[in-house]
Scaffold this active site. Structure first.
Site, PDB file in Angstrom:
ATOM      1  N   TRP A  12       8.927 -42.826 -38.713  1.00  0.00           N
ATOM      2  CA  TRP A  12       7.598 -43.427 -38.594  1.00  0.00           C
ATOM      3  C   TRP A  12       7.643 -45.107 -37.963  1.00  0.00           C
ATOM      4  CZ3 TRP A  12       3.471 -41.081 -42.269  1.00  0.00           C
ATOM      5  CH2 TRP A  12       3.250 -39.861 -41.863  1.00  0.00           C
ATOM      6  N   GLU A 102      16.447 -52.044 -34.508  1.00  0.00           N
ATOM      7  CA  GLU A 102      15.496 -53.148 -34.852  1.00  0.00           C
ATOM      8  C   GLU A 102      15.819 -53.708 -36.366  1.00  0.00           C
ATOM      9  OE1 GLU A 102      12.222 -50.176 -35.049  1.00  0.00           O
ATOM     10  OE2 GLU A 102      12.274 -50.210 -32.698  1.00  0.00           O
ATOM     11  N   GLY A 175      11.165 -47.429 -27.135  1.00  0.00           N
ATOM     12  CA  GLY A 175       9.818 -47.914 -26.793  1.00  0.00           C
ATOM     13  C   GLY A 175       9.609 -48.306 -25.615  1.00  0.00           C
ATOM     14  N   GLY A 234      10.867 -41.837 -32.458  1.00  0.00           N
ATOM     15  CA  GLY A 234       9.991 -42.941 -32.935  1.00  0.00           C
ATOM     16  C   GLY A 234       8.591 -42.829 -32.635  1.00  0.00           C
ATOM     17  N   GLY A 235       7.889 -43.557 -31.837  1.00  0.00           N
ATOM     18  CA  GLY A 235       6.576 -43.282 -31.772  1.00  0.00           C
ATOM     19  C   GLY A 235       5.642 -42.117 -31.657  1.00  0.00           C
TER      20      GLY A 235
HETATM   21  P1  13P Z   1      10.674 -44.481 -29.691  1.00  0.00           P
HETATM   22  O1  13P Z   1      10.846 -43.088 -29.705  1.00  0.00           O
HETATM   23  O2  13P Z   1       9.244 -45.044 -30.078  1.00  0.00           O
HETATM   24  O3  13P Z   1      11.228 -44.957 -28.383  1.00  0.00           O
HETATM   25  O4  13P Z   1      11.780 -44.875 -30.760  1.00  0.00           O
HETATM   26  C1  13P Z   1      12.826 -44.561 -30.843  1.00  0.00           C
HETATM   27  C2  13P Z   1      13.715 -45.129 -32.208  1.00  0.00           C
HETATM   28  O5  13P Z   1      13.646 -46.154 -32.571  1.00  0.00           O
HETATM   29  C3  13P Z   1      13.844 -44.008 -33.159  1.00  0.00           C
HETATM   30  O6  13P Z   1      14.541 -44.414 -34.143  1.00  0.00           O
END
Ligand code: 13P
Length: 252
Positions: A12, A102, A175, A234-235
């Protein structure tokens, strides 16, 4: 090396509050009903502020809950603003993401991550360990050496394979709505499995997930990669509809 039931793990990130429990609840209900999913392999990694509340509120748990990082010190200490693996475990976390790009981009080194992985495993948390190259690394042809180093410098030789899941997340795919070419991803997933087995003298291959810009529309593309053990989303995991559609579309 293949596995019929895949992991679908939601990260999340910095999202969610008390009211977002409805997302957790819908995904939990879905996991209960759909016979195609292995309930132990549907995981939502939520912010630390919510893990205890969601854990208590989810009366019948058909999914697992986790968090997204922990401090390197296992229990308690003078580390203002930090939360340890032991505290997270007691709050109901079963999984913890470690080494997300990140967090690496904010200064987390392989050496620090080694301590984090050890303390999480000591606390009997399942570790989702992220590895992956940046766009610059890729352009320089360094993908394989980067991910090999990330594994070698962080993971212990005697790592418990039952307690660790590797997640290949190329930084440039996170992302960005960009995903790797499927044949290249296939090669990288196999490289990770074989490198791990060789370097850690492991009898078995580790579980390896893919993460980066996964959504309901592109998930089916990954179905041709037999060796993949699942996905880190992720998103799209911040929406119960999108997350459930990802699972449904994968098995369609
Ligand atoms: P997204 O699916 O938003 O690209 O992010 C992937 C992620 O960092 C999952 O840990």
């Amino acid at each position: 090396m293949t596995n019929k039931f895949k992991y679908f793990i939601g990260n999340w990130k910095m999202f969610g509050d008390i009211g977002s429990f409805k997302i957790v609840s819908k995904i939990n209900q879905y996991a209960y009903k759909d016979k195609k999913v292995n309930k132990k392999k549907i995981v939502l990694c939520v912010p630390n502020t919510l893990i205890h509340f969601y854990n208590k509120k989810l009366k019948k748990k058909y999914i697992s809950l986790g968090v997204q990082n922990c401090h390197s010190n296992e229990k308690y200490g003078s580390f203002t603003g930090s939360v340890s693996a032991s505290m997270l475990k007691k709050a109901g976390a079963q999984h913890v993401i470690i080494g997300h790009s990140e967090n690496r981009s904010e200064g987390e080194t392989n050496q620090l991550l080694k301590k984090k992985v050890n303390s999480a495993i000591n606390q009997k948390l399942n570790v989702i360990f992220c590895i992956g190259e940046t766009h610059k690394d890729k352009k320089l042809g360094k993908t394989f050496s980067i991910i090999r180093n990330q594994m070698k410098e962080t993971l212990n030789k005697q790592i418990n394979l039952k307690k660790i899941i590797l997640a290949y997340e190329p930084v440039w795919a996170i992302g960005s709505n960009k995903i790797p070419k499927i044949n290249e991803l296939n090669i990288i997933i196999n490289f990770i499995k074989k490198t791990f087995k060789k370097n850690f003298k492991s009898k078995k291959y580790p579980k390896v997930l893919y993460g980066g810009s996964i959504g309901p529309k592109n998930i089916k593309l990954f179905a041709s990669i037999n060796e993949i053990d699942g996905f880190l989303v992720g998103g799209a995991s911040q929406s119960s509809k999108k997350f459930i559609d990802i699972i449904k579309n994968y098995y369609k």
